[in-house]
Write a protein that holds these residues in place. Structure first.
Motif, mmCIF file in Angstrom:
data_model
loop_
_atom_site.group_PDB
_atom_site.id
_atom_site.type_symbol
_atom_site.label_atom_id
_atom_site.label_comp_id
_atom_site.label_asym_id
_atom_site.label_seq_id
_atom_site.Cartn_x
_atom_site.Cartn_y
_atom_site.Cartn_z
ATOM 1 N N GLY A 46 0.720 -1.408 -0.093
ATOM 2 C CA GLY A 46 -0.083 0.182 0.164
ATOM 3 C C GLY A 46 0.899 1.488 -0.233
ATOM 4 N N HIS A 47 1.121 1.552 -0.878
ATOM 5 C CA HIS A 47 2.277 2.897 -0.762
ATOM 6 C C HIS A 47 1.624 3.685 -2.321
ATOM 7 C CE1 HIS A 47 6.729 1.857 -1.075
ATOM 8 N NE2 HIS A 47 5.597 0.459 0.000
ATOM 9 N N THR A 48 0.077 4.530 -0.683
ATOM 10 C CA THR A 48 -0.608 4.744 -1.690
ATOM 11 C C THR A 48 -0.048 6.364 -1.772
ATOM 12 O OG1 THR A 48 -1.603 4.459 0.526
ATOM 13 C CG2 THR A 48 -2.752 5.892 -0.539
ATOM 14 N N ARG A 49 0.758 7.118 -2.275
ATOM 15 C CA ARG A 49 1.429 8.154 -2.474
ATOM 16 C C ARG A 49 1.124 7.793 -4.007
ATOM 17 N NH1 ARG A 49 -0.504 9.320 1.145
ATOM 18 N NH2 ARG A 49 0.611 9.564 3.142
ATOM 19 N N ARG A 50 1.459 6.672 -4.293
ATOM 20 C CA ARG A 50 1.746 6.487 -5.646
ATOM 21 C C ARG A 50 0.901 6.888 -6.945
ATOM 22 N NH1 ARG A 50 5.325 1.873 -7.763
ATOM 23 N NH2 ARG A 50 7.379 2.034 -7.088
ATOM 24 N N PHE A 51 -0.458 6.547 -5.928
ATOM 25 C CA PHE A 51 -1.555 6.538 -6.572
ATOM 26 C C PHE A 51 -3.161 7.901 -5.997
ATOM 27 C CE2 PHE A 51 -0.648 2.462 -5.122
ATOM 28 C CZ PHE A 51 -0.618 1.909 -7.078
ATOM 29 N N ASN A 52 -2.060 8.502 -5.318
ATOM 30 C CA ASN A 52 -2.870 9.885 -4.997
ATOM 31 C C ASN A 52 -3.377 10.733 -6.667
ATOM 32 O OD1 ASN A 52 -1.550 9.714 -1.757
ATOM 33 N ND2 ASN A 52 -3.652 9.838 -1.971
ATOM 34 N N PRO A 53 -4.195 11.431 -6.997
ATOM 35 C CA PRO A 53 -4.482 12.441 -7.909
ATOM 36 C C PRO A 53 -3.053 13.011 -7.743
ATOM 37 C CG PRO A 53 -6.413 11.823 -7.053
ATOM 38 C CD PRO A 53 -5.141 11.550 -5.975
ATOM 39 N N SER A 54 -2.757 13.843 -6.374
ATOM 40 C CA SER A 54 -1.996 14.752 -7.057
ATOM 41 C C SER A 54 -0.446 14.930 -7.440
ATOM 42 C CB SER A 54 -1.968 15.512 -5.475
ATOM 43 O OG SER A 54 -1.592 14.116 -4.046
ATOM 44 N N HIS A 55 -0.185 13.387 -6.300
ATOM 45 C CA HIS A 55 1.433 12.895 -7.278
ATOM 46 C C HIS A 55 1.038 12.439 -8.516
ATOM 47 C CE1 HIS A 55 3.018 13.953 -3.016
ATOM 48 N NE2 HIS A 55 1.935 13.157 -2.385
ATOM 49 N N GLN A 56 -0.441 11.818 -8.641
ATOM 50 C CA GLN A 56 -0.131 10.943 -10.239
ATOM 51 C C GLN A 56 0.188 12.400 -11.338
ATOM 52 O OE1 GLN A 56 -3.276 8.329 -11.483
ATOM 53 N NE2 GLN A 56 -3.841 8.273 -9.523
ATOM 54 N N TYR A 57 -0.786 12.986 -10.954
ATOM 55 C CA TYR A 57 -0.468 14.249 -11.673
ATOM 56 C C TYR A 57 0.992 14.684 -12.050
ATOM 57 C CZ TYR A 57 -1.200 19.787 -13.603
ATOM 58 O OH TYR A 57 -0.921 20.579 -14.401
ATOM 59 N N VAL A 58 1.676 15.502 -11.204
ATOM 60 C CA VAL A 58 3.091 15.213 -11.511
ATOM 61 C C VAL A 58 4.090 14.407 -11.988
ATOM 62 C CG1 VAL A 58 5.025 15.636 -10.054
ATOM 63 C CG2 VAL A 58 3.229 16.408 -9.534
ATOM 64 N N HIS A 59 2.794 13.026 -12.027
ATOM 65 C CA HIS A 59 4.003 11.649 -12.808
ATOM 66 C C HIS A 59 3.689 11.516 -13.555
ATOM 67 C CE1 HIS A 59 6.160 7.452 -11.892
ATOM 68 N NE2 HIS A 59 4.591 7.469 -13.143
ATOM 69 N N GLN A 60 2.530 12.710 -14.062
ATOM 70 C CA GLN A 60 1.706 12.160 -15.283
ATOM 71 C C GLN A 60 2.760 13.297 -16.408
ATOM 72 O OE1 GLN A 60 -2.244 12.285 -15.744
ATOM 73 N NE2 GLN A 60 -2.420 10.394 -14.910
ATOM 74 N N LYS A 61 3.169 14.504 -15.245
ATOM 75 C CA LYS A 61 3.849 15.313 -15.684
ATOM 76 C C LYS A 61 5.537 14.869 -16.731
ATOM 77 C CE LYS A 61 1.682 19.533 -15.923
ATOM 78 N NZ LYS A 61 1.232 20.251 -17.800
ATOM 79 N N ILE A 62 5.758 13.858 -15.914
ATOM 80 C CA ILE A 62 7.514 13.776 -15.486
ATOM 81 C C ILE A 62 6.864 12.669 -16.933
ATOM 82 C CG2 ILE A 62 9.090 11.830 -14.645
ATOM 83 C CD1 ILE A 62 7.781 13.437 -12.035
ATOM 84 N N THR A 63 6.460 11.753 -16.923
ATOM 85 C CA THR A 63 6.495 10.870 -18.484
ATOM 86 C C THR A 63 6.367 11.061 -19.300
ATOM 87 O OG1 THR A 63 3.774 10.090 -17.961
ATOM 88 C CG2 THR A 63 5.450 8.541 -16.750
ATOM 89 N N ALA A 64 5.725 12.196 -19.227
ATOM 90 C CA ALA A 64 5.483 13.569 -20.904
ATOM 91 C C ALA A 64 6.182 13.562 -21.064
ATOM 92 C CB ALA A 64 3.969 14.340 -20.858
ATOM 93 N N GLY A 65 7.718 13.718 -20.032
ATOM 94 C CA GLY A 65 9.112 15.085 -20.596
ATOM 95 C C GLY A 65 8.245 15.884 -20.563
ATOM 96 N N GLU A 66 7.417 17.096 -19.566
ATOM 97 C CA GLU A 66 7.344 17.942 -19.018
ATOM 98 C C GLU A 66 7.853 18.546 -18.219
ATOM 99 O OE1 GLU A 66 3.366 18.492 -19.263
ATOM 100 O OE2 GLU A 66 3.318 17.591 -22.059
ATOM 101 N N PHE A 67 8.270 17.735 -17.439
ATOM 102 C CA PHE A 67 8.887 17.591 -16.010
ATOM 103 C C PHE A 67 9.765 17.210 -15.647
ATOM 104 C CE2 PHE A 67 7.879 18.334 -11.258
ATOM 105 C CZ PHE A 67 8.414 19.261 -10.826
ATOM 106 N N ASN A 68 10.836 17.324 -14.724
ATOM 107 C CA ASN A 68 12.241 16.519 -14.322
ATOM 108 C C ASN A 68 12.495 17.627 -12.663
ATOM 109 O OD1 ASN A 68 13.089 14.367 -16.534
ATOM 110 N ND2 ASN A 68 12.741 16.721 -17.237
ATOM 111 N N ILE A 69 11.738 16.485 -11.748
ATOM 112 C CA ILE A 69 12.670 16.805 -10.351
ATOM 113 C C ILE A 69 13.639 17.115 -10.339
ATOM 114 C CG2 ILE A 69 12.644 16.074 -8.321
ATOM 115 C CD1 ILE A 69 10.720 13.884 -8.828
ATOM 116 N N GLN A 70 14.358 18.014 -10.309
ATOM 117 C CA GLN A 70 15.339 18.526 -9.611
ATOM 118 C C GLN A 70 15.435 18.203 -7.918
ATOM 119 O OE1 GLN A 70 17.536 19.933 -11.450
ATOM 120 N NE2 GLN A 70 15.992 19.807 -12.908
ATOM 121 N N GLN A 71 14.586 18.250 -6.762
ATOM 122 C CA GLN A 71 14.132 17.649 -5.626
ATOM 123 C C GLN A 71 13.446 17.756 -4.676
ATOM 124 O OE1 GLN A 71 16.137 20.360 -0.986
ATOM 125 N NE2 GLN A 71 16.771 21.535 -3.621
#
Length: 317
Positions: free
Chosen positions: A121-146
């Motif tokens: 149950g690693h819920t953060r992978r599923f929270n819509p807030s974190h999913q939104y960020v993940h979708q930006k990352i997989t689309a190549g629109e955002f990369n985490i620096q920190q």
């Protein structure tokens, strides 16, 4: 096909799962397991669950049970997950998978052997807030620096999320840090290659550190700072700041804002705004489709390898 489920642990988190499952078609909870039979019966009556017991083995012996969700004390997670797999049941175990790395490794080995769905149950992978960020990352629109993360509770006595006395002791490293350690590697899309930790004094009766600070670095150069406390008498919960190459995002459970605190609509990210329900939907979909789920025990094991190394570091220090 209706998936018949046994749920173990009728406390605060078990009830969150029962509320989420009510919204999912083709799933029925047929057995409820918890420590106190009278309280378990009360919850079962509320949710229309026919079978109640205080022993997981009773539920595992029910032939019609296809899957088990474990919302039990941390110290039981690995052994109960193994018991479910040995009984031929698919299993979702609440975070953490284990509090001893070798136990988590046994779970992963047994899952591979059985081919059953085993998810954590690693819920953060599923929270819509974190999913939104993940979708930006997989689309190549955002990369985490920190990532800058604060996980704060006020828990100087042994209480659960409902303010009820706990029969077991929670842990900042093996439970609460697990959320962020896994999420950081998942969102960075890169394994953690460096990790440091320091902790505050050990509580005289609870026997755990009440404050902790963790630093992480991923292979791709992204870094994470995580502060955890059971001493914080203020806003509770976890606050995630994503600092990236094209934006800043701040996530609080299912809410998301940008760096200027302007709200971002995440209501259309998935079919629900409830992270626990979305986690459960993934578990049942993986069973029906015969595939590995997101947050499978194999996928999250690297997180526990990091936690193990941090524990060795803390013990040595």
């Amino acid at each position: 096909m209706t998936i018949k489920v046994a749920l173990a642990g009728a406390g605060a988190f078990g009830i969150k799962h029962l509320d989420g499952i009510k919204n999912i078609d083709g799933v029925e909870v047929v057995s409820l397991i918890s420590r106190d039979l009278a309280k378990t019966q009360e919850v079962a009556d509320k949710y229309g669950i026919k079978h109640v017991t205080t022993d997981l083995a009773d539920s595992l012996a029910i032939k019609e049970v296809d899957a088990v969700i474990l919302c039990t004390p941390t110290q039981m997670h690995a052994s109960q997950t193994i018991a479910c797999l040995e009984a031929g049941k698919h299993v979702q175990v609440e975070i953490p998978l284990c509090d001893i790395l070798a136990d988590g490794e046994k779970v992963v080995a047994l899952q591979k052997q059985t081919g059953l769905v085993a998810m954590c149950g690693h819920t953060r992978r599923f929270n819509p807030s974190h999913q939104y960020v993940h979708q930006k990352i997989t689309a190549g629109e955002f990369n985490i620096q920190q990532m800058d993360v604060q996980t704060y509770f006020f828990r100087r006595t042994n209480m659960n999320a409902l303010g009820q006395a706990r029969s077991w002791t929670d842990h900042l490293l093996w439970h609460h840090a697990a959320h962020t350690v896994d999420l950081f590697a998942y969102q960075a899309g890169s394994p953690i290659v460096k990790a440091n930790a320091i902790q505050g004094p050990i509580h005289p009766t609870l026997g755990i550190a009440m404050d902790m600070s963790i630093q992480l670095k991923a292979a791709n150069g992204a870094i994470c700072t995580l502060s955890l406390s059971f001493n914080n008498d203020g806003p509770l919960g976890t606050f995630f700041r994503y600092i990236g190459d094209s934006a800043t995002y701040i996530a609080r459970y299912d809410d998301l804002v940008n760096g200027k605190e302007e709200k971002i609509d995440v209501s259309k990210v998935d079919v629900s705004m409830n992270g626990i329900e979305l986690q459960d939907r993934e578990f049942f979909a993986a069973i029906k489709e015969g595939r590995e789920p997101n947050a499978s025990v194999a996928q999250v094991l690297p997180c526990y390898q990091v936690l193990h190394n941090l524990e060795l570091q803390l013990n040595a220090g």
